[in-house]
Design a protein around this motif. Structure first.
Motif, PDB file in Angstrom:
ATOM      1  N   PRO A   1      -9.193  -6.118   3.715  1.00  0.00           N
ATOM      2  CA  PRO A   1      -8.081  -5.217   3.380  1.00  0.00           C
ATOM      3  C   PRO A   1      -6.739  -5.833   3.763  1.00  0.00           C
ATOM      4  O   PRO A   1      -6.605  -6.489   4.799  1.00  0.00           O
ATOM      5  CB  PRO A   1      -8.380  -3.958   4.209  1.00  0.00           C
ATOM      6  CG  PRO A   1      -9.272  -4.423   5.311  1.00  0.00           C
ATOM      7  CD  PRO A   1     -10.056  -5.581   4.776  1.00  0.00           C
TER       8      PRO A   1
ATOM      9  N   LYS B   1      -2.257  -5.084   3.562  1.00  0.00           N
ATOM     10  CA  LYS B   1      -1.218  -4.064   3.434  1.00  0.00           C
ATOM     11  C   LYS B   1      -0.191  -4.415   2.362  1.00  0.00           C
ATOM     12  O   LYS B   1       0.378  -3.527   1.727  1.00  0.00           O
ATOM     13  CB  LYS B   1      -0.499  -3.856   4.776  1.00  0.00           C
ATOM     14  CG  LYS B   1      -1.381  -3.271   5.868  1.00  0.00           C
ATOM     15  CD  LYS B   1      -1.810  -1.839   5.539  1.00  0.00           C
ATOM     16  CE  LYS B   1      -2.605  -1.229   6.682  1.00  0.00           C
ATOM     17  NZ  LYS B   1      -3.065   0.145   6.337  1.00  0.00           N
TER      18      LYS B   1
ATOM     19  N   ALA C   1      -5.405   1.421  -1.501  1.00  0.00           N
ATOM     20  CA  ALA C   1      -5.850   0.320  -0.642  1.00  0.00           C
ATOM     21  C   ALA C   1      -5.886  -0.942  -1.481  1.00  0.00           C
ATOM     22  O   ALA C   1      -5.948  -0.896  -2.714  1.00  0.00           O
ATOM     23  CB  ALA C   1      -7.226   0.603  -0.044  1.00  0.00           C
TER      24      ALA C   1
ATOM     25  N   THR D   1       0.847  -1.190   0.000  1.00  0.00           N
ATOM     26  CA  THR D   1       0.000   0.000   0.000  1.00  0.00           C
ATOM     27  C   THR D   1       0.886   1.245   0.000  1.00  0.00           C
ATOM     28  O   THR D   1       1.814   1.359   0.796  1.00  0.00           O
ATOM     29  CB  THR D   1      -0.913   0.007   1.242  1.00  0.00           C
ATOM     30  OG1 THR D   1      -1.697  -1.186   1.253  1.00  0.00           O
ATOM     31  CG2 THR D   1      -1.835   1.214   1.218  1.00  0.00           C
TER      32      THR D   1
END
Length: 658
Positions: A384, A386, A376, A361
């Protein structure tokens, strides 16, 4: 004489073009006198210039200059990428930038040090410095630089990417659902997968990534795109159906991608399942089962009863281990765009499969003509994340525009260079688009006239994802015939908006929405402008409807239908009316709206329309056989006793589009 120079006219200077001419000039040598052309005074211009010899001398000077400026022999090879600047080219050639600029000026191109060069122009300039070139994309060049610096210790084993392929309704999505214990097929319209989906599953501590490609024949290009990023192809064949056309297509795609094939013979729980027959059909296509002495892994499975699913996963991991799939998680990510869509709340969203490296990200990236930053990321379960490692699918948010499905997604560290490449690509794409939509020339107009009048059916296409829009566009344009041309004037992703309706109204186009709906204002505008909007969720329904629309668009074919025949018995001349033919209907019926032809001695002398039809003093609409009537003819009065009037009508016959 006064004013005359003593001793004759003044001789020319010895260094002049003609040398000494006159009484005091020495005679030329015999060989020089023979070589010198005899020009008269008319061939000389002002200042004694020889106009006839000037073009010859100019060509000689140019030829000498070319021979002098012949390119040096090739002694090295350099790699150039698209959108290379003058400064970068000079660094690769190991010369000063002003030398490259001078070469460009000699060609009439005035460029700065930061000017981007076309690949062909950069190749020509490099040749003049004794270098041959090989052109690669910006992503390939960046990947080459990283791979050169990589070491064996940087590489780690990565999960295999498996593509599910096969014929429609052979149970591909159902098999994947059984593996990952989910139900996607129930959500798909008509039970047919419409988009590419990517999912990962865990088996005995090992991860496997699955790509589910649609099985309908119209999605051949999407299947081909799936095969390009895959490591293993699982070919699903129904045991109760057999090898079908799209099964053969899937085999061809897998072989073109040079990836191993594992055959999953599905639906073995059915009564009419014949596993050996499937193996025999596949052996005819070059896929011989291992238990038959071949090298193709074939696993009988059942998606409904979940039979042999673990065995299939074990075979996938075994084939992947033999391939020794590795990647470098520490390098910048390189991925492939599987799908792109426009989400109302999140904006442009791209589904990418990371092929190498790790995507974080906040990374800046370049993807075709799109430059952006990863805002994102969501995994295949909507959670979600990273960072995403090699072979993993992910949804990326943060794109400024929608990329094309199949584009390379490259994380970059040099933002300035990446923006420059994006601008260069956008300019090239704009030039190609303008070239396609340029105005017609007289030559093209003459060709169209010679080929006959071509009707066009303009279409505006909107879909929920770019892959569907791309495939639908190709499918519809392939329906064009020599009589009707389907032209997609706009294709895009997202809901049908007012701009689409305005374009359709201006171009007399119809709007096709695939899994999308018109906005409220767009629907009102379409109703006001009488724009036809067709909404569909299954592709073959779109194709069927377009075929019917094309049948209506074809130039109408008319068929003559015989109505009746009447013989002229008497001819009357009536004032203010004209010539009236007194007739007896011999066959069929004569109707007021019929067309007619006058036949005299079996020769047609006139074809036209009936002016009036009467019985006695009354106007009638039809007269049947055996009855008498009076007929007047439009624009024709030369009728004679004994002529025959044949009545007929022209009916329009529906035409097939194919």
């Amino acid at each position: 004489m006064p004013g005359q120079r003593p001793g004759g006219p003044r001789p020319m200077h010895p260094t002049s073009r003609g040398g000494l001419i006159g009484p005091g000039a020495p005679p030329p040598p015999p060989d020089q006198a023979a070589r010198r052309p005899q020009y008269n005074q008319q061939n000389r211009g002002r200042g004694g210039r020889d106009r006839q010899r000037e073009p010859e001398e100019k060509n000689l000077r140019l030829q000498t200059r070319r021979e002098f400026a012949a390119p040096p022999p090739i002694n090295r090879d350099i790699t150039i990428s698209e959108g290379i600047t003058v400064k970068e080219l000079s660094e690769k050639l190991d010369v000063k930038a002003n030398f490259v600029i001078k070469k460009l000026v000699d060609r009439g191109i005035f460029a700065t040090i930061n000017q981007t060069l076309d690949a062909k122009l950069a190749t020509d300039i490099s040749r003049e410095f004794g270098a041959s070139t090989s052109t690669v994309t910006y992503e390939e060049e960046a990947m080459q630089d990283i791979e050169t610096a990589e070491e064996a210790g940087d590489l780690f084993r990565r999960p295999p990417v498996v593509t599910i392929m096969g014929h429609v309704d052979h149970g591909k999505t159902s098999l994947l659902d059984a593996i990952r214990v989910a139900h996607v097929a129930d959500k798909e319209a008509g039970g047919i997968t419409q988009h590419i989906g990517a999912y990962h599953v865990d088996h005995n501590g090992h991860q496997i990534v699955f790509i589910d490609t649609p099985g309908h024949e119209a999605f051949t290009r999407m299947r081909a795109r799936g095969a390009k990023v895959t490591d293993i192809v699982v070919l699903v064949v129904a045991a109760d159906d057999g090898v079908m056309p799209q099964t053969i297509e899937a085999i061809d795609h897998a072989r073109a991608a040079k990836v191993p094939i594992i055959v999953a013979i599905n639906k073995i729980d059915k009564v009419d399942a014949q596993v050996d027959r499937i193996k025999q059909q596949l052996s005819d296509r070059g896929l011989l089962a291992e238990d038959w002495g071949g090298d193709t892994v074939m696993v009988p499975v059942s998606a409904r009863t979940k039979q042999n699913l673990d065995l299939l996963l074990e075979m996938i991991l075994l084939v992947a281990e033999l391939q020794d799939l590795k990647a470098n998680p520490a390098r910048p990510a390189m991925a492939s765009v599987l799908e792109a869509k426009l989400d109302r709340g999140r904006g442009p969203v791209a589904t990418v499969l990371v092929r190498n490296g790790t995507l974080h990200t906040g990374d800046y990236f370049i993807c075709g003509t799109v430059f952006g930053r990863v805002r994102a990321m969501l995994d295949d379960r909507g959670q979600p994340v990273k960072e995403v490692g090699p072979s993993m699918p992910v949804e990326v948010l943060g794109l400024e525009e929608l990329p094309e499905a199949g584009d390379t997604f490259q994380a970059v560290t040099d933002n300035t260079k990446a923006k420059q490449i994006v601008l260069y690509r956008a300019e090239k794409e704009r030039a190609i688009h303008l070239a396609k939509t340029g105005r017609i020339t007289l030559e093209q107009f003459h060709k169209k006239m010679a080929a006959g009048e071509v009707q066009e059916l303009p279409i505006i296409l909107k879909a929920d994802v770019s892959g569907s829009a791309e495939v639908l566009r190709d499918t519809l344009e392939k329906l064009s015939t020599d009589k009707v041309t389907i032209r997609v004037i706009r294709s895009g992703v997202g809901a049908i908006n007012e701009s689409d309706v305005q374009l359709a109204a201006a171009s007399n186009a119809i709007i096709i929405g695939f899994s999308v709906r018109p906005e409220r204002n767009a629907a009102a505008a379409a109703e006001q402008e009488k724009v036809d909007i067709r909404l569909h969720t299954i592709i073959y329904e779109v194709v069927d409807e377009m075929k019917k629309a094309m049948a209506g668009m074809l130039a109408p074919v008319f068929k003559e239908v015989y109505r009746g025949k009447a013989e002229i018995r008497e001819v009357f001349r009536v004032s203010k009316v004209g010539t009236v033919a007194g007739c007896l209907v011999m066959d069929g019926q004569i109707t007021r709206d019929s067309q007619m032809r006058i036949v005299r001695d079996n020769i047609v002398v006139h074809t036209g329309k009936i002016g009036s039809l009467r019985r006695f003093k009354d106007d009638v609409s039809e007269v049947r056989a055996g009855m008498e009537c009076g007929i007047t003819l439009d624009n024709f009065s030369d009728v004679k006793q004994g002529d025959v009037i044949e009545a007929f009508v022209m009916q329009r016959v529906a035409t097939e589009a194919v």
